[in-house]
Design a protein around this motif. Sequence first.
Motif, PDB file in Angstrom:
ATOM      1  N   ARG A  91      44.881  35.368  47.961  1.00 58.31           N
ATOM      2  CA  ARG A  91      46.340  35.284  47.956  1.00 58.31           C
ATOM      3  C   ARG A  91      46.802  33.922  48.465  1.00 58.31           C
ATOM      4  O   ARG A  91      47.741  33.325  47.921  1.00 58.31           O
ATOM      5  N   GLU A  92      46.133  33.422  49.493  1.00 54.11           N
ATOM      6  CA  GLU A  92      46.517  32.124  50.049  1.00 54.11           C
ATOM      7  C   GLU A  92      46.297  30.997  49.039  1.00 54.11           C
ATOM      8  O   GLU A  92      47.175  30.163  48.818  1.00 54.11           O
ATOM      9  N   TYR A  93      45.104  30.965  48.426  1.00 52.08           N
ATOM     10  CA  TYR A  93      44.800  29.901  47.476  1.00 52.08           C
ATOM     11  C   TYR A  93      45.665  29.992  46.220  1.00 52.08           C
ATOM     12  O   TYR A  93      46.106  28.967  45.684  1.00 52.08           O
ATOM     13  N   LEU A  94      45.916  31.206  45.737  1.00 53.37           N
ATOM     14  CA  LEU A  94      46.734  31.368  44.534  1.00 53.37           C
ATOM     15  C   LEU A  94      48.175  30.954  44.778  1.00 53.37           C
ATOM     16  O   LEU A  94      48.881  30.559  43.841  1.00 53.37           O
ATOM     17  N   ALA A  95      48.628  31.051  46.021  1.00 50.25           N
ATOM     18  CA  ALA A  95      49.992  30.630  46.349  1.00 50.25           C
ATOM     19  C   ALA A  95      50.142  29.117  46.309  1.00 50.25           C
ATOM     20  O   ALA A  95      51.258  28.597  46.358  1.00 50.25           O
ATOM     21  N   ASP A  96      49.024  28.415  46.201  1.00 47.79           N
ATOM     22  CA  ASP A  96      49.038  26.952  46.104  1.00 47.79           C
ATOM     23  C   ASP A  96      48.715  26.568  44.663  1.00 47.79           C
ATOM     24  O   ASP A  96      47.573  26.700  44.219  1.00 47.79           O
ATOM     25  N   PRO A  97      49.691  26.090  43.886  1.00 39.47           N
ATOM     26  CA  PRO A  97      49.468  25.788  42.467  1.00 39.47           C
ATOM     27  C   PRO A  97      48.469  24.667  42.201  1.00 39.47           C
ATOM     28  O   PRO A  97      48.052  24.470  41.060  1.00 39.47           O
ATOM     29  N   SER A  98      48.078  23.938  43.232  1.00 41.39           N
ATOM     30  CA  SER A  98      47.121  22.848  43.022  1.00 41.39           C
ATOM     31  C   SER A  98      45.702  23.361  42.775  1.00 41.39           C
ATOM     32  O   SER A  98      44.844  22.617  42.300  1.00 41.39           O
ATOM     33  N   PHE A  99      45.449  24.648  43.083  1.00 41.11           N
ATOM     34  CA  PHE A  99      44.128  25.231  42.864  1.00 41.11           C
ATOM     35  C   PHE A  99      44.076  25.926  41.507  1.00 41.11           C
ATOM     36  O   PHE A  99      44.933  26.770  41.207  1.00 41.11           O
ATOM     37  N   GLU A 100      43.080  25.601  40.708  1.00 41.72           N
ATOM     38  CA  GLU A 100      42.868  26.319  39.459  1.00 41.72           C
ATOM     39  C   GLU A 100      42.242  27.677  39.766  1.00 41.72           C
ATOM     40  O   GLU A 100      41.611  27.870  40.799  1.00 41.72           O
ATOM     41  N   ILE A 101      42.413  28.623  38.834  1.00 42.61           N
ATOM     42  CA  ILE A 101      41.901  29.979  39.054  1.00 42.61           C
ATOM     43  C   ILE A 101      40.390  29.959  39.291  1.00 42.61           C
ATOM     44  O   ILE A 101      39.878  30.641  40.180  1.00 42.61           O
ATOM     45  N   LYS A 102      39.670  29.155  38.509  1.00 41.79           N
ATOM     46  CA  LYS A 102      38.216  29.105  38.666  1.00 41.79           C
ATOM     47  C   LYS A 102      37.825  28.536  40.022  1.00 41.79           C
ATOM     48  O   LYS A 102      36.792  28.912  40.594  1.00 41.79           O
ATOM     49  N   GLU A 103      38.658  27.624  40.558  1.00 40.28           N
ATOM     50  CA  GLU A 103      38.396  27.076  41.885  1.00 40.28           C
ATOM     51  C   GLU A 103      38.604  28.143  42.955  1.00 40.28           C
ATOM     52  O   GLU A 103      37.835  28.227  43.919  1.00 40.28           O
ATOM     53  N   VAL A 104      39.629  28.966  42.790  1.00 42.22           N
ATOM     54  CA  VAL A 104      39.893  30.036  43.741  1.00 42.22           C
ATOM     55  C   VAL A 104      38.713  31.003  43.780  1.00 42.22           C
ATOM     56  O   VAL A 104      38.260  31.421  44.853  1.00 42.22           O
ATOM     57  N   ALA A 105      38.206  31.335  42.580  1.00 46.90           N
ATOM     58  CA  ALA A 105      37.049  32.237  42.508  1.00 46.90           C
ATOM     59  C   ALA A 105      35.868  31.671  43.293  1.00 46.90           C
ATOM     60  O   ALA A 105      35.206  32.384  44.052  1.00 46.90           O
ATOM     61  N   PHE A 106      35.605  30.379  43.136  1.00 49.07           N
ATOM     62  CA  PHE A 106      34.499  29.726  43.831  1.00 49.07           C
ATOM     63  C   PHE A 106      34.738  29.704  45.338  1.00 49.07           C
ATOM     64  O   PHE A 106      33.829  29.986  46.138  1.00 49.07           O
ATOM     65  N   LEU A 107      35.982  29.385  45.738  1.00 54.27           N
ATOM     66  CA  LEU A 107      36.298  29.245  47.157  1.00 54.27           C
ATOM     67  C   LEU A 107      36.160  30.543  47.934  1.00 54.27           C
ATOM     68  O   LEU A 107      35.942  30.525  49.147  1.00 54.27           O
ATOM     69  N   ILE A 108      36.304  31.693  47.247  1.00 54.18           N
ATOM     70  CA  ILE A 108      36.177  32.967  47.970  1.00 54.18           C
ATOM     71  C   ILE A 108      34.846  33.660  47.668  1.00 54.18           C
ATOM     72  O   ILE A 108      34.676  34.846  47.947  1.00 54.18           O
ATOM     73  N   GLY A 109      33.907  32.897  47.092  1.00 56.29           N
ATOM     74  CA  GLY A 109      32.532  33.376  47.009  1.00 56.29           C
ATOM     75  C   GLY A 109      32.137  34.144  45.770  1.00 56.29           C
ATOM     76  O   GLY A 109      31.095  34.801  45.771  1.00 56.29           O
ATOM     77  N   PHE A 110      32.926  34.056  44.672  1.00 53.03           N
ATOM     78  CA  PHE A 110      32.538  34.714  43.426  1.00 53.03           C
ATOM     79  C   PHE A 110      31.754  33.734  42.551  1.00 53.03           C
ATOM     80  O   PHE A 110      32.127  32.574  42.412  1.00 53.03           O
ATOM     81  N   GLU A 111      30.673  34.235  41.949  1.00 56.45           N
ATOM     82  CA  GLU A 111      29.831  33.370  41.128  1.00 56.45           C
ATOM     83  C   GLU A 111      30.457  33.068  39.771  1.00 56.45           C
ATOM     84  O   GLU A 111      30.153  32.044  39.168  1.00 56.45           O
ATOM     85  N   ASP A 112      31.309  33.953  39.287  1.00 61.02           N
ATOM     86  CA  ASP A 112      31.959  33.692  38.003  1.00 61.02           C
ATOM     87  C   ASP A 112      33.400  34.193  38.047  1.00 61.02           C
ATOM     88  O   ASP A 112      33.775  35.047  38.859  1.00 61.02           O
ATOM     89  N   GLN A 113      34.211  33.650  37.133  1.00 62.81           N
ATOM     90  CA  GLN A 113      35.635  33.938  37.110  1.00 62.81           C
ATOM     91  C   GLN A 113      35.928  35.387  36.719  1.00 62.81           C
ATOM     92  O   GLN A 113      36.876  35.997  37.222  1.00 62.81           O
ATOM     93  N   ASN A 114      35.127  35.964  35.841  1.00 63.15           N
ATOM     94  CA  ASN A 114      35.369  37.334  35.390  1.00 63.15           C
ATOM     95  C   ASN A 114      35.244  38.338  36.543  1.00 63.15           C
ATOM     96  O   ASN A 114      36.025  39.294  36.642  1.00 63.15           O
ATOM     97  N   SER A 115      34.254  38.116  37.402  1.00 66.68           N
ATOM     98  CA  SER A 115      34.087  39.008  38.551  1.00 66.68           C
ATOM     99  C   SER A 115      35.297  38.934  39.472  1.00 66.68           C
ATOM    100  O   SER A 115      35.752  39.948  40.022  1.00 66.68           O
ATOM    101  N   PHE A 116      35.824  37.739  39.635  1.00 66.65           N
ATOM    102  CA  PHE A 116      37.013  37.558  40.451  1.00 66.65           C
ATOM    103  C   PHE A 116      38.210  38.294  39.841  1.00 66.65           C
ATOM    104  O   PHE A 116      38.969  38.966  40.541  1.00 66.65           O
ATOM    105  N   TYR A 117      38.379  38.185  38.517  1.00 66.62           N
ATOM    106  CA  TYR A 117      39.486  38.862  37.836  1.00 66.62           C
ATOM    107  C   TYR A 117      39.416  40.372  38.066  1.00 66.62           C
ATOM    108  O   TYR A 117      40.427  41.019  38.348  1.00 66.62           O
ATOM    109  N   ARG A 118      38.219  40.941  37.928  1.00 70.81           N
ATOM    110  CA  ARG A 118      38.070  42.392  38.108  1.00 70.81           C
ATOM    111  C   ARG A 118      38.408  42.810  39.536  1.00 70.81           C
ATOM    112  O   ARG A 118      39.096  43.817  39.756  1.00 70.81           O
ATOM    113  N   ALA A 119      37.931  42.026  40.512  1.00 77.67           N
ATOM    114  CA  ALA A 119      38.208  42.346  41.914  1.00 77.67           C
ATOM    115  C   ALA A 119      39.702  42.224  42.216  1.00 77.67           C
ATOM    116  O   ALA A 119      40.277  43.085  42.895  1.00 77.67           O
TER     117      ALA A 119
END
Length: 339
Positions: free
Chosen positions: A288-316
């Motif tokens: 929630r914190e990273y997504l509130a900052d538009p400078s972070f891309e979605i794939k970067e947010v996934a990486f920053l919170i420990g997800f290996e791929d973007q799809n897993s992050f989307y499901r979570a």
Amino acid sequence: MKALTSDRIKIPLGFWAGLHQLGIAPHDVARKAGLPLTIITESGVTTAQYFTIWQAYSDLIGDNSQGIIKLVTAFETAKYPPSVLATYHARDYRDALNRMVRYKQLCPPESLHITEEGENCVIELNWLTTEQHGPPMLVGITLAYLLELGRRGTGQPLTAKLVEFSQPMGDVQALEAYFGCRVRVGAQRNRLTLHRIDLDRLFVSYNEELLEILSPVLDRSLDEQQRRRSICEKVKWILKRSLIGGRPDIHTVAKELGMSDRTLQRQLTVENTSFKHLLTQVRHEQAREYLADPSFEIKEVAFLIGFEDQNSFYRAFRLWEGDTPSNWRIANLTNSTEK
């Protein structure tokens, strides 16, 4: 700076003395910050006030880079608290940095994490709370002091290998001249990378007798502070530091806390939670914190919170919020703009 409570910060006399050397009166800083003049002599300030003071200094000096360089080179070691003296009088640069990382826990809201790998020593700056991040001036001062500590302790003109800032820092060329290396702005993290070989350099300021007096007192203060914090708070703090690019396991966290996996799980059960629940909670909060900052891309947010791929992050994230990260970001950015 010793924490008086979880949100009280003691500003050392050395800070005000350093400002005075730069021709900036402490009462001007207080007025610029919109705070009473009593903050100069008070026993402690809140985190919000602390950040406001640093921003006021930044506004008065006019340029972050000049403010960083001038203040970090003007400070008088003797006017700083025991936690700083213990680093300055360490045996060598590695000992000094490890002491700084350890005793920084007594000094909210900054948190330091050090990693040695290959030829590099990387020190990353984080924050103990996710709701507030410190102003650029405080970030710059914190990282610059780590290098200044090595220079003063060894008596050598040490240089860094790389400095990374997540926010604009003013005159980058001036900072590169000070650090002796490339300075990146707009990075994902605030980090100082040193030459690992420099960590073996002995300190000319080494004082064994003084350390024998300071270390036990500081260690007791730190132990008392950690005992006052719940095990949940400790685990979440470690997880927030360790999420980037991976998923920390209970063994890693238990080891850092100095206990077995079984003991940690038992203590978490007493507090009506589990390691898995805390990991999910931290990921959710950080997302929630990273997504509130538009400078972070979605794939970067996934990486920053420990997800290996973007799809897993989307499901979570769908499980957490009932919506996609993209839709959540659009809705929340729109709401914040309308307020």
